[in-house]
Design a protein around this motif. Structure first.
Motif, PDB file in Angstrom:
ATOM      1  N   UNK B  57       1.584  -2.901  -0.732  1.00  0.00           N
ATOM      2  CA  UNK B  57       3.485  -2.792  -1.462  1.00  0.00           C
ATOM      3  C   UNK B  57       4.509  -2.831  -0.760  1.00  0.00           C
ATOM      4  N   UNK B  60       5.084  -6.616   1.364  1.00  0.00           N
ATOM      5  CA  UNK B  60       6.780  -7.167  -0.263  1.00  0.00           C
ATOM      6  C   UNK B  60       7.391  -6.656  -0.952  1.00  0.00           C
ATOM      7  N   UNK B  61       7.845  -5.370  -0.649  1.00  0.00           N
ATOM      8  CA  UNK B  61       8.355  -4.345  -1.039  1.00  0.00           C
ATOM      9  C   UNK B  61       9.562  -4.117  -0.577  1.00  0.00           C
ATOM     10  N   UNK B  62      11.233  -4.194  -0.427  1.00  0.00           N
ATOM     11  CA  UNK B  62      12.075  -4.418   0.299  1.00  0.00           C
ATOM     12  C   UNK B  62      11.856  -2.545   0.787  1.00  0.00           C
TER      13      UNK B  62
END
Lengths: 319, 212
Positions: B57, B60-62
């Motif tokens: 995760x 691609x998670x900020x």
């Protein structure tokens, strides 16, 4: 930045929804297994209480205490309860069996995680033997040094007893004596002792205090606070005075009635003065007569005297 | 916080005793060896699986959402494992109780899966998760050994799946047992003393390093 925030929120939302889905599925799949384990655990507990070959029928119930987890009617034998309460460090779960005659035939711990040597005592043979054999109207005492844990267990047992008594129609007056009927102990007679004259000298500390009075024509009602046995003679912690309501007819110089509002003297002894036979002596008693007197309740002279002193205070006040 | 970036070890930078991660669990369940071992296994599994998923995760998670995402992933794994434990190892589930659920905010697990890593760090920390869990388990077992021996006098291991006792040694005679060690006060005492010992050992190592 804003883009990032929106992206974060969306990702988290999707993740949460997806996770919830997984968790709901897992819950559905595994809860039956957990329940089966619990029921088979119950089966062992039930058999331990009432033996094999008995028919255990689950029972619908309303339990105000919220402590009873399950109730099983044991056909022709009695009732079995699975009780759970919060102990000192962790929950406590136990099974309780009450036979049809009211006797507690079994008490077994299912789950106990309290302090070794203290709360753990509710699982020791000594306590088990103490509980088994008691009846559905007995009073159980807590274990000293393990108050929290043993209170939790005893409250649970009381909840089970309450259900059992309700189903069986047994009255439980909380005195622990199943033979006593809980109606009007006042109907019992009292013995009278020595004579107490109304008008005599009394020390200032034994005098009554008028707390309140209300007049209605010639009838005056006095609320008198009077030190009794508890205050004057006993070594009780925080003794309190008795409170008496006295109705006087000022013009006729008659005591109309004496009612005890609060009696703080010794339970079962001084409290006997709160009895119509004793108090009726004051009804229509004329205090014009200097020799007016009443008889004290036998073995409760101090308390009886305090009531007389209260009446005296009222009489003085009315003059 | 700098210490979090350094390598952890059994004694040097032990996650529980030096970094004080996962302290709640360390105090709560270390009353006996069975609990400690059971909890260690659970922590290990959750950390491994969690680190894998969180690592994916994180790519691609900020950065702002990493912690929340880690918590949610943590919750999922812990809930599933909790249900499995209750279903197949009810005795262990019973004695660990609410502590399994509390693992959701166990800082060691969150640290192992990479919830606290710096922004640039985007690797999948499987090896890190494994090692950290092992060092944490070492600490849990150590505390529980001390507490069980001093507090109950016995050392026992119960097979959680079947309920049979694997071994049960009686070490301290019951007259000399100090029940305090099984209670929270004892937990604080033992962890505090052990942490002090570990701090001393670490200090010696640092001093040696400087001298070199």
């Amino acid at each position: 930045m804003k883009n990032n925030k929106v992206k974060s929120i969306i990702i988290v939302l999707v993740l949460v929804i997806f996770s919830s889905g997984i968790l709901i599925y897992a819950d559905k799949a595994l809860t039956p297994i957990i329940n089966d384990k619990a029921v088979s655990e119950d089966k062992d507990a039930l058999v331990a209480l009432f033996g094999e070959g008995e028919n255990f029928i689950p029972v619908e119930y309303t339990d105000e205490s919220g402590l009873i987890k399950k109730i099983y009617e044991v056909e022709d034998s009695g009732y079995a309860y699975i009780v759970e309460n919060r102990g000192y460090a962790d929950k406590i779960e136990f099974s309780l069996g009450i036979a049809n005659d009211g006797e507690i035939v079994g008490y077994n711990i299912i789950h106990l995680n309290d302090t070794e040597g203290f709360g753990s005592k509710v699982g020791d043979d000594e306590f088990i033997e103490y509980v088994e054999g008691k009846t559905s109207t007995s009073v159980l005492d807590t274990i000293s040094g393990a108050t929290v844990t043993s209170s939790a267990v005893i409250n649970g047992i009381d909840a089970a007893k309450a259900h059992f008594n309700e189903v069986m129609g047994i009255e439980d007056d909380g005195t622990g004596n199943p033979d006593e009927k809980n109606d009007e102990p006042q109907k019992s007679t009292i013995d009278f002792g020595e004579e107490i004259k109304l008008f005599r000298d009394i020390s200032s500390e034994a005098k009554g205090n008028i707390k309140d009075q209300s007049e209605d024509g010639s009838i005056i009602k006095y609320t008198v606070e009077i030190p009794g046995y508890a205050v004057l003679e006993s070594d009780y912690d925080n003794p309190e005075p008795n409170i008496v309501l006295i109705e006087i007819d000022k013009d006729e110089k008659l005591i109309k009635s004496v009612e005890i509002l609060e009696i703080k003297d010794t339970e079962g002894i001084g409290t006997k003065v709160d009895h119509e036979d004793f108090l009726n002596q004051f009804t229509d008693l004329s205090f014009e007569d200097e020799n007016a007197s009443v008889d004290a309740v036998s073995a409760a002279t101090s308390s009886s005297t305090s009531i007389v002193n209260a009446v005296l205070a009222a009489i003085e006040e009315s003059k | 916080m700098e210490k979090l970036d350094n390598k952890t070890g059994f004694i040097k930078n032990n996650p529980l005793f030096i970094l004080f991660l996962g302290l709640t669990t360390g105090l709560a369940i270390t009353t006996n060896l069975t609990n400690a071992l059971g909890m260690s296994v659970i922590v290990l599994i959750v950390s491994l699986l969690g680190s894998l998923l969180v690592g994916i995760f994180k790519k691609f998670v900020p950065y702002e959402a990493v912690l929340i995402v880690s918590l949610v992933i943590n919750v999922v794994f812990i809930k599933i494992i909790g249900l499995l434990v209750s279903a197949y190892m009810p005795s262990l589930g019973g004695s660990l109780g609410v502590q399994i659920t509390l693992l959701t905010v166990n800082t060691l697990i969150l640290y192992s899966v990479g919830a606290f890593d710096k922004k640039e760090n985007k690797e999948i920390k499987i090896k890190g998760a494994l090692l950290n869990s092992v060092f944490y388990s070492f600490a849990l077992i150590l505390i529980s050994l001390v507490r069980e021996i001093l507090g109950a006098g016995t050392l026992s291991l119960i097979n959680p799946l079947s309920g049979e006792t694997i071994f049960n040694l009686s070490i301290v005679p019951s007259d000399f047992v100090l029940g305090m060690f099984l209670k929270p006060e004892g937990g604080f005492l033992v962890v505090g003393v052990l942490a002090a010992i570990f701090a001393a050992l670490n200090f010696k190592k640092d001093v040696n390093k400087e001298v070199k």
